[in-house]
Motif scaffolding. Structure first.
Motif, PDB file in Angstrom:
ATOM      1  N   LEU A 306      66.666  15.913  39.219  1.00  0.00           N
ATOM      2  CA  LEU A 306      66.706  17.216  39.808  1.00  0.00           C
ATOM      3  C   LEU A 306      67.058  17.017  41.171  1.00  0.00           C
ATOM      4  O   LEU A 306      67.661  17.887  41.621  1.00  0.00           O
ATOM      5  CB  LEU A 306      65.407  17.938  39.473  1.00  0.00           C
ATOM      6  CG  LEU A 306      64.883  18.175  38.351  1.00  0.00           C
ATOM      7  CD1 LEU A 306      63.464  18.730  38.282  1.00  0.00           C
ATOM      8  CD2 LEU A 306      65.794  19.232  37.456  1.00  0.00           C
ATOM      9  N   PHE A 307      66.819  15.975  41.835  1.00  0.00           N
ATOM     10  CA  PHE A 307      66.952  15.580  43.551  1.00  0.00           C
ATOM     11  C   PHE A 307      68.393  14.772  43.465  1.00  0.00           C
ATOM     12  O   PHE A 307      68.545  14.907  44.823  1.00  0.00           O
ATOM     13  CB  PHE A 307      65.819  14.773  43.870  1.00  0.00           C
ATOM     14  CG  PHE A 307      64.587  15.564  43.871  1.00  0.00           C
ATOM     15  CD1 PHE A 307      64.040  16.261  45.001  1.00  0.00           C
ATOM     16  CD2 PHE A 307      63.808  15.456  42.619  1.00  0.00           C
ATOM     17  CE1 PHE A 307      62.973  16.743  45.030  1.00  0.00           C
ATOM     18  CE2 PHE A 307      62.526  16.060  42.818  1.00  0.00           C
ATOM     19  CZ  PHE A 307      62.143  16.811  44.065  1.00  0.00           C
ATOM     20  N   LEU A 321      63.763  20.629  51.677  1.00  0.00           N
ATOM     21  CA  LEU A 321      64.960  21.263  51.374  1.00  0.00           C
ATOM     22  C   LEU A 321      65.333  20.948  50.133  1.00  0.00           C
ATOM     23  O   LEU A 321      65.868  19.696  50.112  1.00  0.00           O
ATOM     24  CB  LEU A 321      65.870  20.947  52.437  1.00  0.00           C
ATOM     25  CG  LEU A 321      67.282  21.713  52.201  1.00  0.00           C
ATOM     26  CD1 LEU A 321      67.187  23.191  52.494  1.00  0.00           C
ATOM     27  CD2 LEU A 321      68.366  21.280  53.038  1.00  0.00           C
ATOM     28  N   PHE A 322      65.026  21.674  49.029  1.00  0.00           N
ATOM     29  CA  PHE A 322      65.388  21.298  47.472  1.00  0.00           C
ATOM     30  C   PHE A 322      66.423  21.984  47.069  1.00  0.00           C
ATOM     31  O   PHE A 322      66.380  23.387  46.848  1.00  0.00           O
ATOM     32  CB  PHE A 322      64.217  21.554  46.760  1.00  0.00           C
ATOM     33  CG  PHE A 322      64.301  21.309  45.358  1.00  0.00           C
ATOM     34  CD1 PHE A 322      64.675  19.986  44.894  1.00  0.00           C
ATOM     35  CD2 PHE A 322      64.049  22.518  44.305  1.00  0.00           C
ATOM     36  CE1 PHE A 322      64.975  19.935  43.505  1.00  0.00           C
ATOM     37  CE2 PHE A 322      64.235  22.235  43.049  1.00  0.00           C
ATOM     38  CZ  PHE A 322      64.538  20.896  42.694  1.00  0.00           C
ATOM     39  N   ARG A 323      67.488  21.666  46.848  1.00  0.00           N
ATOM     40  CA  ARG A 323      68.675  22.384  46.293  1.00  0.00           C
ATOM     41  C   ARG A 323      69.271  23.613  46.994  1.00  0.00           C
ATOM     42  O   ARG A 323      69.289  24.672  46.787  1.00  0.00           O
ATOM     43  CB  ARG A 323      68.382  22.915  44.777  1.00  0.00           C
ATOM     44  CG  ARG A 323      67.677  22.141  43.708  1.00  0.00           C
ATOM     45  CD  ARG A 323      68.680  20.680  43.798  1.00  0.00           C
ATOM     46  NE  ARG A 323      69.905  20.686  43.604  1.00  0.00           N
ATOM     47  CZ  ARG A 323      70.918  19.600  43.595  1.00  0.00           C
ATOM     48  NH1 ARG A 323      70.265  18.435  43.414  1.00  0.00           N
ATOM     49  NH2 ARG A 323      71.860  19.709  43.487  1.00  0.00           N
ATOM     50  N   ASN A 324      69.227  23.029  48.487  1.00  0.00           N
ATOM     51  CA  ASN A 324      69.862  24.034  49.550  1.00  0.00           C
ATOM     52  C   ASN A 324      68.762  25.179  49.651  1.00  0.00           C
ATOM     53  O   ASN A 324      69.203  26.092  50.243  1.00  0.00           O
ATOM     54  CB  ASN A 324      71.098  24.544  49.242  1.00  0.00           C
ATOM     55  CG  ASN A 324      71.933  24.759  50.351  1.00  0.00           C
ATOM     56  OD1 ASN A 324      71.754  24.046  51.315  1.00  0.00           O
ATOM     57  ND2 ASN A 324      72.775  25.874  50.437  1.00  0.00           N
ATOM     58  N   VAL A 325      67.549  25.247  49.303  1.00  0.00           N
ATOM     59  CA  VAL A 325      66.545  26.210  49.590  1.00  0.00           C
ATOM     60  C   VAL A 325      65.422  25.534  50.308  1.00  0.00           C
ATOM     61  O   VAL A 325      64.757  24.685  49.868  1.00  0.00           O
ATOM     62  CB  VAL A 325      66.066  26.870  48.129  1.00  0.00           C
ATOM     63  CG1 VAL A 325      65.043  27.874  48.730  1.00  0.00           C
ATOM     64  CG2 VAL A 325      67.242  27.574  47.511  1.00  0.00           C
ATOM     65  N   ARG A 326      64.980  25.865  51.504  1.00  0.00           N
ATOM     66  CA  ARG A 326      63.787  25.330  52.236  1.00  0.00           C
ATOM     67  C   ARG A 326      62.532  25.933  51.675  1.00  0.00           C
ATOM     68  O   ARG A 326      62.244  27.119  51.783  1.00  0.00           O
ATOM     69  CB  ARG A 326      63.793  25.602  53.895  1.00  0.00           C
ATOM     70  CG  ARG A 326      62.828  24.638  54.452  1.00  0.00           C
ATOM     71  CD  ARG A 326      63.270  24.641  55.892  1.00  0.00           C
ATOM     72  NE  ARG A 326      64.352  23.712  55.954  1.00  0.00           N
ATOM     73  CZ  ARG A 326      64.328  22.386  55.985  1.00  0.00           C
ATOM     74  NH1 ARG A 326      63.190  21.663  55.707  1.00  0.00           N
ATOM     75  NH2 ARG A 326      65.539  21.782  56.123  1.00  0.00           N
ATOM     76  N   SER A 353      68.310  24.691  33.047  1.00  0.00           N
ATOM     77  CA  SER A 353      69.401  25.633  32.808  1.00  0.00           C
ATOM     78  C   SER A 353      69.063  27.147  33.247  1.00  0.00           C
ATOM     79  O   SER A 353      70.066  27.741  33.748  1.00  0.00           O
ATOM     80  CB  SER A 353      69.946  25.576  31.606  1.00  0.00           C
ATOM     81  OG  SER A 353      70.565  24.365  31.033  1.00  0.00           O
ATOM     82  N   ASP A 354      67.692  27.381  32.983  1.00  0.00           N
ATOM     83  CA  ASP A 354      67.497  29.015  32.917  1.00  0.00           C
ATOM     84  C   ASP A 354      66.267  29.231  34.144  1.00  0.00           C
ATOM     85  O   ASP A 354      66.370  29.810  35.006  1.00  0.00           O
ATOM     86  CB  ASP A 354      67.171  29.555  31.792  1.00  0.00           C
ATOM     87  CG  ASP A 354      68.312  29.342  30.718  1.00  0.00           C
ATOM     88  OD1 ASP A 354      69.325  29.589  31.107  1.00  0.00           O
ATOM     89  OD2 ASP A 354      67.745  29.042  29.581  1.00  0.00           O
ATOM     90  N   ASP A 355      65.053  28.772  33.831  1.00  0.00           N
ATOM     91  CA  ASP A 355      63.947  28.749  34.573  1.00  0.00           C
ATOM     92  C   ASP A 355      63.974  28.473  35.914  1.00  0.00           C
ATOM     93  O   ASP A 355      63.708  29.356  37.010  1.00  0.00           O
ATOM     94  CB  ASP A 355      62.579  28.301  33.756  1.00  0.00           C
ATOM     95  CG  ASP A 355      62.433  28.940  32.772  1.00  0.00           C
ATOM     96  OD1 ASP A 355      63.282  29.757  32.082  1.00  0.00           O
ATOM     97  OD2 ASP A 355      61.855  28.304  31.700  1.00  0.00           O
ATOM     98  N   LEU A 432      72.737  21.672  39.171  1.00  0.00           N
ATOM     99  CA  LEU A 432      71.450  21.171  38.465  1.00  0.00           C
ATOM    100  C   LEU A 432      71.840  20.235  37.249  1.00  0.00           C
ATOM    101  O   LEU A 432      71.541  19.219  37.073  1.00  0.00           O
ATOM    102  CB  LEU A 432      70.534  22.132  38.007  1.00  0.00           C
ATOM    103  CG  LEU A 432      69.433  22.621  39.370  1.00  0.00           C
ATOM    104  CD1 LEU A 432      68.726  23.846  38.859  1.00  0.00           C
ATOM    105  CD2 LEU A 432      68.446  21.492  39.749  1.00  0.00           C
ATOM    106  N   ARG A 433      73.098  20.974  36.383  1.00  0.00           N
ATOM    107  CA  ARG A 433      73.506  20.194  35.331  1.00  0.00           C
ATOM    108  C   ARG A 433      74.308  18.900  35.490  1.00  0.00           C
ATOM    109  O   ARG A 433      74.226  17.966  34.933  1.00  0.00           O
ATOM    110  CB  ARG A 433      74.364  21.096  34.574  1.00  0.00           C
ATOM    111  CG  ARG A 433      73.334  22.063  33.711  1.00  0.00           C
ATOM    112  CD  ARG A 433      74.393  23.259  33.021  1.00  0.00           C
ATOM    113  NE  ARG A 433      73.468  23.922  31.833  1.00  0.00           N
ATOM    114  CZ  ARG A 433      74.041  24.962  31.341  1.00  0.00           C
ATOM    115  NH1 ARG A 433      75.313  25.178  31.357  1.00  0.00           N
ATOM    116  NH2 ARG A 433      73.406  25.891  30.594  1.00  0.00           N
TER     117      ARG A 433
END
Length: 534
Positions: A306-307, A321-326, A353-355, A432-433
């Motif tokens: 995931l990282f 900062l995870f997936r461009n969100v702080r 994929s979803d949640d 993410l995928r």
């Protein structure tokens, strides 16, 4: 050794194959004669393909009479020489390229380029126009390919490459040290340069092996980054290098007590333009993230993915900062705990994929401030709020910066299906995928300056991501990347250029209004931000 490498059935190279590849360019009778002469010579050499010679200074293993693997006895270093034509005579010269010394040694037919230099005159007589350079080079490559096809079918090639490695007789301890920590994407096997460098630092390797065998890989890692490890206290030196980059002693202990596989995503990190010279920075940033999330044990591989190719940024207060969100650290820990729970429950794929996509899109768009009771409620509260927000946004039919248009719809090229990514949800799902940083382009996508595309095969499996950027007169490719930011191969190479041209053609016919917003922010990537900070 005489009869062990040739199979019972011999498959000779076929002149018809070469004639079909080069219609009208070859003389059939001379081609058949040349194939017969060269193939008979190869079969004769395969009776004893490896000749070992020992002198006081060198141990030499000669392969098929065209390549010599040389181990210098005094220093232990290895080198390779190959035959070439100099002034009409065959001579051996030092190779100026990397070559594998470790198993599985997989000769890919490139050695035939050296082998065939003795037969240049014979092959030249097969051409209708011997002076045509382009035609001659194309014919030589085809001839080499056809020989390689026949060799693979007529020999026990695995036995041969094992015998070759044994004939070279590399130091097994040096090989074992060199294998640890080498980046898999760049050099899967141990090459001559890595072997010789490990030999040069054998005192440091021996000391690390004695004091903490788990850290042998880290020594190779530091050497690959161009850092000089002095003699004396290599582990203390590595510890100092890590802690000097704002890593706590607890972070060093997590590294020292872990194993190479716990950090393979850092070992195999690929930066912009296929660079991996900033991996020490990535390693220390990752350790700071682990400490921020209060980790005392390594993450499972599925969680680490995931990282992959994320920022590992804990720089602004108690956030990550995870997936461009702080995210506030408590929220980041909630995400991590839920990921581990879903992994154990066997529903990780749906979670990614979803949640997770829905929750990260909500957090990145609304930046909610969560009360302590909401933090305590954990993932269930985040998922419920994200679902309610998504329904409200879709019902309002005003997605704003959450979605954008693409003038190019789903298209097919070279057997691949190229699908535009036209919403924040789609881009986050792709990132993410595919385990790369496509989600760092969300702002330029919303501003109309960048367009991203997912590339899938005929079965619908995603294999790559394409990015293109708007310029004054059209669109140019940013890059095309496979999973984990790896370079693409085969027919995927150049596909980004084709997509950029098609998009430009459609854009010129009906340029979308959002393609050139006067107030659009400048296109920035993580590479640009790091350059500005430096």
């Amino acid at each position: 050794m005489t009869a062990t490498f040739l199979r019972e059935t011999i498959h000779a190279p076929r002149a018809t194959t070469l004639l079909a590849r080069h219609p009208g360019a070859l003389l059939p009778e001379r081609l058949e004669r040349a194939l017969e002469i060269v193939w008979d010579d190869l079969l004769a050499r395969l009776e004893k393909p490896i000749v070992v010679t020992d002198t006081r200074a060198h141990h030499v293993a000669e392969f098929l009479g065209c390549v010599r693997y040389i181990r210098i006895k005094r220093s232990g270093r290895v080198k390779l020489t190959h035959v070439t034509q100099i002034a009409g005579r065959s001579s051996f010269i030092d190779a100026d390229y990397l070559w594998n010394i470790d198993l599985p040694m997989r000769p890919n037919g490139a050695f035939l380029e050296h082998y065939l230099c003795r037969w240049w005159m014979v092959l030249g007589e097969c051409l209708q126009d011997p002076d045509g350079r382009d035609c001659a080079e194309a014919f030589l490559m085809s001839f080499q390919s056809e020989l390689w096809r026949s060799l693979r079918r007529s020999t026990y090639w695995q036995r041969l490459r094992y015998a070759l490695r044994e004939a070279i007789r590399p130091d097994p301890q040096i090989l074992a040290w060199a294998r640890a920590g080498r980046p898999r994407h760049d050099n899967w096997n141990v090459c001559n340069r890595l072997y010789n460098r490990t030999l040069r630092y054998k005192l440091q390797y021996a000391q690390v092996q004695k004091e903490s065998p788990r850290l042998v890989w880290l020594l190779t890692f530091f050497l690959d980054e161009g850092l000089h490890v002095a003699e004396g206290q290599p582990i203390a030196w590595m510890k100092g290098e890590i802690e000097s980059r704002q890593v706590t002693p607890a972070g060093w202990r997590l590294l020292a007590n872990g194993s190479e596989k716990d950090f393979h995503h850092i070992r195999d990190w690929i930066g912009p333009a296929d660079a991996f010279g900033q991996r020490v920075y990535e390693l220390t940033a990752w350790l700071r993230c682990l400490m921020a999330m209060r980790r005392t044990t390594p993450m499972a591989p599925a969680i680490r993915r995931l990282f992959l190719h994320d920022a590992f940024d804990t720089g602004e207060g108690p956030t990550l900062l995870f997936r461009n969100v702080r995210l506030p650290l408590p929220v980041a820990r909630i995400v991590l705990v839920e990921a581990e729970r879903r992994l154990l429950a066997g529903s990780m794929e749906r979670f990614v994929s979803d949640d997770l996509v829905d929750v990260m899109t909500w957090l990145g768009s609304e930046h909610p401030t969560l009360a302590s009771n909401q933090i305590k409620a954990g993932w269930r509260h985040l998922a419920r709020r994200a679902a309610e927000w998504k329904l409200a946004v879709e019902a309002a039919a005003e997605l704003g910066v959450l979605a954008w248009d693409s003038v190019l719809g789903v298209t097919h090229a070279d057997g691949w299906v190229v699908t535009p990514l036209t919403s924040v949800w789609q881009v986050r799902r792709e990132a993410l995928r595919q385990h790369h940083c496509a989600d760092s382009y969300l702002a330029p996508c919303a501003a109309g300056k960048v367009r991203l595309f997912s590339v899938a095969n005929a079965a619908g499996k995603g294999v790559a991501t394409i990015g293109i950027v708007c310029e004054e007169h059209g669109w140019r490719p940013i890059a095309i990347r496979a999973a984990c930011n790896r370079a693409v191969t085969g027919t995927l190479i150049g596909l980004d250029e084709k997509v950029a041209r098609r998009y430009t053609d459609m854009w010129r016919l009906a340029p979308p209004a959002q393609a050139r917003r006067p107030d659009a922010p400048e296109l920035t990537t993580r590479e640009d931000e790091e350059r500005d900070e430096g």
